[in-house]
Design an enzyme around this catalytic site. Structure first.
Site: not given
Ligand SMILES: C[S@@+](CC[C@H](N)C(=O)[O-])C[C@H]1O[C@@H](n2cnc3c(N)ncnc32)[C@H](O)[C@@H]1O
Length: 305
Positions: A63, A175
């Protein structure tokens, strides 16, 4: 491999960066050492909460190589020195985080939760909202990725308005990923993206381009006007939102955190909920083993009592 030496950008420290030609970019063989992997893992663990064990080295390498290519670095050390150790690297830190977060999502992902919200939780939430004289129900999609989750919430809540004519709601979608938030705020998706949405709902809520050949669909105003996209790092201990929430969706986010961080975050969510409010977590993210007074009321659905 021919590498062309170029002037080092003013912002960089350490050895001179080498600009790569398109041919060399295609087969860049920069490798991430264990030491560099640890630098990345420490930074991501401390700032975002995501745990990156050594077993993820190949994934991280793949990545980040794209970022190296894009910026013209030929080794990870120079890239990391710039990003992690210079004030000028701050902008690139956002890209580093973007590159290492997993953003997989979908409309109507884990659909039982939306059924539960509307059929089981909403009657009481709406009754309580009216009793307390509150203007609207507040929902929060915490870790909303590119917006499919908050738009799904907006669809099901809009649909519920035919049953509860006085229903008003607002969705906060947050996010850490800038690129994801941009997609969400734009609200434009491909035909492929919207496949999980039932046809009747697509017709009702989505706008099609006048160009019949276009594969793009925009979320309509009824959906968009309810959602506010905002950057928020869930690791920020002092995050404060302007109001308490009736339901928080934090699904498929905490799976990347360790238990200590999960426990702290769940405690913050609990404080952020109205009494009687709900927390929805992803299907593989049970709160078993976490100290919390939230009570489980359905699979991966918790309630503040
Ligand atoms: C796998 S996606 C899940 C999206 C949605 N909630 C779903 O279940 O389809 C995880 C998201 O969490 C966000 N994320 C990870 N760590 C984070 C943090 N410390 N603060 C805010 N967002 C975070 C990532 O950028 C990503 O967009």
């Amino acid at each position: 491999m021919m590498l062309k030496q170029v002037t080092r950008p003013m912002t960089m420290q350490g050895g001179a960066a080498k600009k790569m030609t398109p041919e060399t970019l295609a087969d860049s063989s920069a490798t991430l050492s264990e030491r560099e992997m640890k630098r990345v893992a420490d930074f991501i663990g401390n700032t975002v909460g995501i745990q990156l064990p050594l077993s993820k080295k190949t994934l991280v390498e793949g990545r980040l190589r794209r970022r190296l290519r894009r910026l013209g670095y030929d080794c990870f050390k120079n890239y990391l020195d710039f990003v992690l150790d210079t004030p000028q690297g701050e902008g690139e830190r956002l890209h580093l985080v973007d590159a290492l977060t997993t953003n997989k999502t979908d409309f109507f992902r884990e659909p039982e939760h939306f059924d539960y919200l509307v059929k089981a939780a909403l009657p009481e939430l709406e009754r309580e909202r009216i009793r307390a004289g509150r203007q609207d129900l507040k929902l929060w999609s915490a870790g909303c990725s590119s917006g499919e989750e908050p738009y799904t919430l907006s669809i099901v809540m809009n649909e519920a308005m035919s049953v509860y004519p006085g229903l008003r709601f607002h969705i906060l979608a947050t996010d850490i990923s800038h690129s994801c938030l941009q997609i969400g705020s734009r609200g434009i998706y491909t035909e492929k993206n919207i496949e999980p949405v039932p046809m009747a709902l697509r017709k009702k809520y989505f706008l099609r381009s006048k160009d019949r050949k276009s594969e793009l669909v925009q979320m309509g105003p009824d959906l968009r006007q309810r959602i506010q996209f905002q950057e928020l790092n869930l690791m920020d201990e002092n995050f404060s939102l302007p109001h308490l929430m009736d339901a928080i969706f934090c699904r498929n986010v905490m799976i990347y955190f360790n238990n200590e961080i999960r426990e702290q975050l769940v405690a913050r969510f609990e404080r952020q909920l109205h009494s009687g409010g709900y927390l929805f977590v992803g299907h593989s993210e049970s709160l078993n083993g976490i100290k919390t007074s939230l009570q489980q009321v359905a699979p991966m659905v918790y309630r503040k009592v």
